[in-house]
Design a protein around this motif. Structure first.
Motif, PDB file in Angstrom:
ATOM      1  N   GLU A  17     -16.371 -78.087  -7.543  1.00 55.07           N
ATOM      2  CA  GLU A  17     -17.493 -78.817  -7.384  1.00 55.07           C
ATOM      3  C   GLU A  17     -17.485 -79.759  -6.104  1.00 55.07           C
ATOM      4  O   GLU A  17     -18.456 -79.903  -5.217  1.00 55.07           O
ATOM      5  N   GLU A  18     -16.257 -80.421  -6.016  1.00 52.23           N
ATOM      6  CA  GLU A  18     -15.970 -81.402  -4.946  1.00 52.23           C
ATOM      7  C   GLU A  18     -16.324 -80.607  -3.515  1.00 52.23           C
ATOM      8  O   GLU A  18     -16.423 -80.932  -2.546  1.00 52.23           O
ATOM      9  N   LEU A  19     -15.468 -79.284  -3.609  1.00 50.50           N
ATOM     10  CA  LEU A  19     -15.585 -78.582  -2.405  1.00 50.50           C
ATOM     11  C   LEU A  19     -17.169 -78.278  -1.953  1.00 50.50           C
ATOM     12  O   LEU A  19     -17.579 -78.360  -0.839  1.00 50.50           O
ATOM     13  N   ILE A  20     -17.790 -77.634  -2.811  1.00 59.72           N
ATOM     14  CA  ILE A  20     -19.034 -77.377  -2.657  1.00 59.72           C
ATOM     15  C   ILE A  20     -20.096 -78.412  -1.919  1.00 59.72           C
ATOM     16  O   ILE A  20     -20.837 -78.321  -1.227  1.00 59.72           O
ATOM     17  N   ASN A  21     -19.841 -79.710  -2.717  1.00 62.39           N
ATOM     18  CA  ASN A  21     -20.334 -80.893  -2.415  1.00 62.39           C
ATOM     19  C   ASN A  21     -20.204 -81.390  -0.863  1.00 62.39           C
ATOM     20  O   ASN A  21     -21.026 -81.744  -0.077  1.00 62.39           O
ATOM     21  N   THR A  22     -18.738 -81.199  -0.694  1.00 63.34           N
ATOM     22  CA  THR A  22     -18.501 -81.521   0.822  1.00 63.34           C
ATOM     23  C   THR A  22     -18.804 -80.515   1.801  1.00 63.34           C
ATOM     24  O   THR A  22     -19.493 -81.052   2.766  1.00 63.34           O
ATOM     25  N   MET A  23     -18.616 -79.336   1.392  1.00 63.46           N
ATOM     26  CA  MET A  23     -19.431 -78.428   2.355  1.00 63.46           C
ATOM     27  C   MET A  23     -20.929 -78.480   2.700  1.00 63.46           C
ATOM     28  O   MET A  23     -21.626 -78.388   3.646  1.00 63.46           O
ATOM     29  N   TYR A  24     -21.552 -78.765   1.688  1.00 59.54           N
ATOM     30  CA  TYR A  24     -22.895 -78.913   1.407  1.00 59.54           C
ATOM     31  C   TYR A  24     -23.766 -80.164   2.424  1.00 59.54           C
ATOM     32  O   TYR A  24     -24.516 -80.011   3.277  1.00 59.54           O
ATOM     33  N   ASN A  25     -22.638 -81.262   2.406  1.00 53.10           N
ATOM     34  CA  ASN A  25     -23.253 -82.250   3.118  1.00 53.10           C
ATOM     35  C   ASN A  25     -22.491 -82.578   4.297  1.00 53.10           C
ATOM     36  O   ASN A  25     -22.879 -83.711   5.028  1.00 53.10           O
TER      37      ASN A  25
END
Length: 73
Positions: A17-25
């Motif tokens: 979840e943290e990876l997806i959020n970081t990549m999305y932002n």
């Protein structure tokens, strides 16, 4: 896993979840190698460079990396 963002920030992610959020932002990001990945069978792989990371993705997702690969979280 540690990621460097387009703004030069270094972010350590501890979950998918943290990876997806970081990549999305982030418009651009890069991974800091090496990092370990634990497979579903509990095998731990050390990913030392981009080529090893691509091989991991291909082994998990085949040629369909962009779509949902169905890998265990």
């Amino acid at each position: 896993m540690t990621i460097i963002t387009d703004e030069g920030n270094t972010i350590t992610v501890n979950s998918q979840e943290e990876l997806i959020n970081t990549m999305y932002n982030s418009y651009y990001y890069d991974f800091v190698y090496s990092f370990d990945v634990t497979l579903a069978d509990r095998t731990v792989l050390s990913i030392g460079n981009e080529e090893a990371f691509r091989e991991l993705l291909e082994s998990c997702c085949g040629d369909n990396i962009i779509d949902d690969c169905g890998c265990d979280e």
